[in-house]
Design a protein around this motif. Structure first.
Motif, mmCIF file in Angstrom:
data_model
loop_
_atom_site.group_PDB
_atom_site.id
_atom_site.type_symbol
_atom_site.label_atom_id
_atom_site.label_comp_id
_atom_site.label_asym_id
_atom_site.label_seq_id
_atom_site.Cartn_x
_atom_site.Cartn_y
_atom_site.Cartn_z
ATOM 1 N N GLN A 1 0.822 -1.212 0.000
ATOM 2 C CA GLN A 1 0.000 0.000 0.000
ATOM 3 C C GLN A 1 0.855 1.260 0.000
ATOM 4 O O GLN A 1 1.715 1.445 0.856
ATOM 5 C CB GLN A 1 -0.905 0.020 1.226
ATOM 6 C CG GLN A 1 -1.696 1.295 1.427
ATOM 7 C CD GLN A 1 -2.882 1.407 0.483
ATOM 8 O OE1 GLN A 1 -3.790 0.594 0.520
ATOM 9 N NE2 GLN A 1 -2.851 2.413 -0.370
ATOM 10 N N MET A 2 0.631 2.112 -0.982
ATOM 11 C CA MET A 2 1.276 3.427 -1.000
ATOM 12 C C MET A 2 0.299 4.448 -0.442
ATOM 13 O O MET A 2 -0.836 4.540 -0.906
ATOM 14 C CB MET A 2 1.694 3.819 -2.413
ATOM 15 C CG MET A 2 3.084 3.351 -2.785
ATOM 16 S SD MET A 2 3.673 4.141 -4.311
ATOM 17 C CE MET A 2 5.442 3.852 -4.158
ATOM 18 N N ARG A 3 0.750 5.213 0.545
ATOM 19 C CA ARG A 3 -0.086 6.238 1.149
ATOM 20 C C ARG A 3 0.677 7.552 1.229
ATOM 21 O O ARG A 3 1.904 7.584 1.199
ATOM 22 C CB ARG A 3 -0.493 5.864 2.585
ATOM 23 C CG ARG A 3 -1.364 4.657 2.743
ATOM 24 C CD ARG A 3 -1.817 4.542 4.204
ATOM 25 N NE ARG A 3 -2.398 3.234 4.489
ATOM 26 C CZ ARG A 3 -1.698 2.184 4.862
ATOM 27 N NH1 ARG A 3 -0.385 2.270 5.001
ATOM 28 N NH2 ARG A 3 -2.287 1.030 5.093
ATOM 29 N N ALA A 4 -0.073 8.608 1.378
ATOM 30 C CA ALA A 4 0.481 9.919 1.680
ATOM 31 C C ALA A 4 -0.525 10.640 2.554
ATOM 32 O O ALA A 4 -1.729 10.412 2.444
ATOM 33 C CB ALA A 4 0.748 10.720 0.403
ATOM 34 N N THR A 5 -0.060 11.478 3.445
ATOM 35 C CA THR A 5 -0.990 12.244 4.275
ATOM 36 C C THR A 5 -1.565 13.394 3.460
ATOM 37 O O THR A 5 -0.995 13.825 2.455
ATOM 38 C CB THR A 5 -0.292 12.802 5.526
ATOM 39 O OG1 THR A 5 0.701 13.765 5.121
ATOM 40 C CG2 THR A 5 0.375 11.689 6.321
ATOM 41 N N ILE A 6 -2.698 13.883 3.914
ATOM 42 C CA ILE A 6 -3.320 15.041 3.272
ATOM 43 C C ILE A 6 -2.351 16.216 3.272
ATOM 44 O O ILE A 6 -2.227 16.953 2.281
ATOM 45 C CB ILE A 6 -4.612 15.435 4.012
ATOM 46 C CG1 ILE A 6 -5.703 14.361 3.810
ATOM 47 C CG2 ILE A 6 -5.115 16.787 3.550
ATOM 48 C CD1 ILE A 6 -6.232 14.275 2.392
ATOM 49 N N LEU A 7 -1.641 16.387 4.387
ATOM 50 C CA LEU A 7 -0.696 17.495 4.505
ATOM 51 C C LEU A 7 0.430 17.378 3.486
ATOM 52 O O LEU A 7 0.867 18.379 2.909
ATOM 53 C CB LEU A 7 -0.127 17.536 5.922
ATOM 54 C CG LEU A 7 0.651 18.797 6.307
ATOM 55 C CD1 LEU A 7 -0.242 20.021 6.210
ATOM 56 C CD2 LEU A 7 1.223 18.668 7.712
#
Length: 518
Positions: free
Chosen positions: A130-136
Motif C-alpha cells: 500500500q502506497m499512502r500519503a498524508t493530506i498534509l
C-alpha cells in the motif's frame, strides 16, 4: 568515403564515451541495421531528464523495460508506473526464442535471460504494498487537481491548509479534511476565521465535501493516511542491483487524475527531502512517468508551475525524470524544454491534427545530414525509435534511427499466483499493510467542538434561569398591579381601618358614653 561509412563514423564519434552507459541499440540507415553504429545514453546524463514518445503499440513500454533493466544492473534504483499491470515480468528471466536471438545477433549482442529485483506497489492495497500519503503531504494544489476544483474552490482548500498549519492541526486522512472543512464553514471556527482568512460559503463547502465523499465511495480513500510512504524505500539496492519499484495502477485506470497526481507528489517529496547532490556519475534514482498526458490534462496554472519547478530543480538532487506519452505536444513547452534525452517511436499522421503534431515534432530535432526526419518518424517499425540524447559532455548527439535492444526479462505480467506470492513475501508489504490512526485534526477539533457545545449549553441554561427569574418577578409585579389586586387591597384596608375604628369607638363609649364624651 561512402555515405554508410560517413554515417557510422558520425554515430561512433557522437556517442563515444568511456563512462557507464545505457545501451539502446544500433543505428539504421536506409533500412539497414548497422551493428557497429552503437547508440547509447551515458548514465551521468540520465538526470537531465527525457521523453519516450510514440503511437500506441509502437513499443514504448518495452523501451521503458530496457531502461529499467540496465539501470538496475548498474545499481540505479528505478520507479515506474505499471499502467496495464504487465511489467511485473521484469522480476523473472525472459524466455529465449528464435526472434529474440535473431534480433540480438543483428545488434551484435548475445541474448542472456535475466530477472531483476522488483517491489510491487498499489494505491488500493490490492495489487501490492500500500502506497499512502498524508493530506498534509499532498498539499492544496495537488488535492485540487484530484478533486477537479475550480479556482474559487481551490482557494478555499488553501484556507483549510493555512488554518491547519497555523493552529498545529495535523491533517492525515480525508476525515481530518472533512472535519476542518465543517469546523470552518458551519462550526465554531466560522466566526474565528472571518477576519484573518475570510468566510467560507456553504455552497463551496458543500461542493468540496461532495468531491471528498465521491473519492471515498470509489474505494481509493485509503491512499490518504498513515503509515505514509517513505521515499527512502525507493532508493534501495539488492546484491548491488537497483530496486525496480512498480506502481500497479491497473485497478485505478479510470482515475487518471488520482494516480498521475500521486506520482507527482512522490516527486515533490523527493525534491523536498533529498540533499543536494550535484553532478554524479550515475543518478540516485530514475523516475518514469507513463501516460504523462494524463498529468497535464486540464491542469490549472498553479499545478503546472509546481511541475515545472520540481522538474527544473530535482536534477541537482540526483534524480532523473522521464515522461512517456504518445506525442511530444502532450507535455507543456516549459517542461519539454528541460528534457535533454529523446526516444521517439513511430508517429501516425492519419488526421490533420496528427499532421500538425508531426511538423511540430520534426522542428524539435537537430538537423540531420542522413535523415529526412518527417519520413523517418512515420516509417519506423515496432521496437525502433528516433533517438537523440546528451553525450557525457552535455552536447546533443547525432539523430539516430535505432533498432532497440530487446528486454532480457519476461515481456509481460507474472502468473497471478506468483505475483501474489511475490507481494506477500515483501517486507514492505508487511510494513505498509495496516493503517495507523494517530491523533490528528479530527480528534482535536471534535474535542474542541464538544467543549464549545458544553459551554453553549451552560450559557443557555444560565440565560434560561435569568429569564425565568425575570418572568417570575414580572408575574408578581403584574399581579400586584391588576384591578382585582387593587380591589382586594382596598377591601383589606377598609377592613383594617374599620376594625380599628370600631374598636376605638366601642372602647371610648364604655368610658365616656359617647365618641365626643357627651
Amino acid at each position: 568515403m561512402s555515405k554508410k561509412e560517413e554515417f557510422v563514423a558520425a554515430i561512433q564519434k557522437s556517442y563515444k564515451t568511456d563512462k557507464p552507459v545505457i545501451h539502446l541499440g544500433s543505428a539504421i540507415l536506409d533500412g539497414e541495421i548497422i551493428s557497429e553504429a552503437k547508440v547509447s545514453l551515458p548514465l551521468r546524463m540520465m538526470n537531465r531528464h527525457g521523453l519516450v514518445a510514440g503511437a500506441t503499440g509502437s513499443g514504448k513500454t518495452r523501451t521503458l523495460q530496457v531502461f529499467a533493466e540496465q539501470l538496475s544492473a548498474a545499481g540505479v534504483p528505478v520507479f515506474m508506473s505499471d499502467i496495464k499491470g504487465d511489467l511485473s515480468g521484469i522480476a523473472q528471466p525472459g524466455k529465449t526464442n528464435a526472434a529474440l536471438e535473431e534480433r540480438s545477433q543483428i545488434l551484435g549482442n548475445v541474448f542472456s535471460p535475466k530477472g531483476y529485483p522488483v517491489e510491487l506497489y498499489s494505491l488500493s492495497g490490492q495489487k501490492g504494498s500500500q502506497m499512502r500519503a498524508t493530506i498534509l503531504e499532498f498539499g492544496p494544489i495537488l488535492l485540487s487537481k484530484i478533486f477537479e476544483l475550480n479556482d474559487t474552490q481551490s482557494g478555499v482548500l488553501a484556507i483549510l491548509f493555512k488554518y491547519a498549519d497555523d493552529k498545529d492541526l495535523p491533517m492525515v486522512d480525508l476525515n481530518d479534511l472533512k472535519k476542518v472543512l465543517n469546523y470552518l464553514s458551519e462550526g465554531p471556527g466560522a466566526a474565528e476565521i472571518k477576519g484573518d482568512y475570510g468566510s467560507i460559503s456553504s455552497s463551496t463547502a458543500g461542493t468540496i465535501l461532495r468531491k471528498i465523499v465521491a473519492l471515498e465511495q470509489q474505494g481509493v480513500g485509503s491512499i490518504f493516511g498513515e503509515r505514509s510512504f517513505d521515499i527512502n524505500d525507493l532508493i534501495d539496492r539488492v546484491d548491488g542491483q537497483g530496486i525496480i519499484s512498480l506502481l500497479n495502477i491497473s485497478d485505478v485506470q479510470d482515475k487518471p487524475a488520482l494516480f498521475s497526481t500521486f506520482m507527482l507528489s512522490l516527486l515533490a517529496e523527493l525534491y523536498q527531502k533529498l540533499p543536494e547532490a550535484g553532478d554524479l556519475d550515475k543518478p540516485k534514482l530514475v523516475f518514469f512517468l507513463d501516460e504523462a498526458h494524463l498529468l497535464f490534462k486540464d491542469a490549472p496554472k498553479a499545478f503546472l508551475d509546481q511541475i515545472e519547478q520540481v522538474i527544473r530543480l530535482i536534477r541537482s538532487k540526483g534524480v532523473g525524470v522521464f515522461f512517456c506519452t504518445q506525442m511530444a505536444q502532450d507535455v507543456p513547452v516549459s517542461v519539454l524544454s528541460q528534457l535533454g534525452n529523446r526516444v521517439q517511436h513511430v508517429l501516425r499522421a492519419f488526421t490533420p491534427q496528427d499532421a500538425d503534431g508531426l511538423k511540430q515534432t520534426v522542428k524539435t530535432y537537430p538537423k540531420s545530414d542522413f535523415y529526412k526526419i518527417d519520413q523517418v518518424l512515420t516509417t519506423l517499425g515496432i521496437g525502433q525509435a528516433l533517438i537523440t540524447v546528451l553525450n557525457d559532455k552535455g552536447i546533443p548527439t547525432e539523430v539516430a534511427a535505432t533498432h532497440l535492444l530487446p528486454p532480457t526479462s519476461i515481456m509481460g505480467p507474472m502468473v497471478q499466483a506468483e505475483y501474489d506470492q511475490h507481494v506477500q513475501q515483501s517486507t514492505l508489504y508487511q510494513k505498509y499493510k495496516d493503517p495507523i490512526d494517530p491523533e490528528s485534526a479530527y480528534e482535536m477539533l471534535t474535542r474542541r467542538m464538544e467543549e464549545h457545545a458544553k459551554v453553549e449549553a451552560q450559557v443557555k441554561e444560565e440565560v434560561q434561569e435569568v429569564k425565568k427569574g425575570k418572568e417570575e418577578k414580572g408575574m408578581i409585579s403584574e399581579a400586584l398591579n391588576s384591578p382585582l389586586a387593587k380591589q382586594i387591597g382596598r377591601e383589606v384596608v377598609r377592613g383594617v381601618f374599620g376594625m380599628l375604628f370600631g374598636k376605638t369607638t366601642r372602647s371610648r363609649t364604655k368610658k365616656t358614653g359617647g365618641f365626643f364624651g357627651f
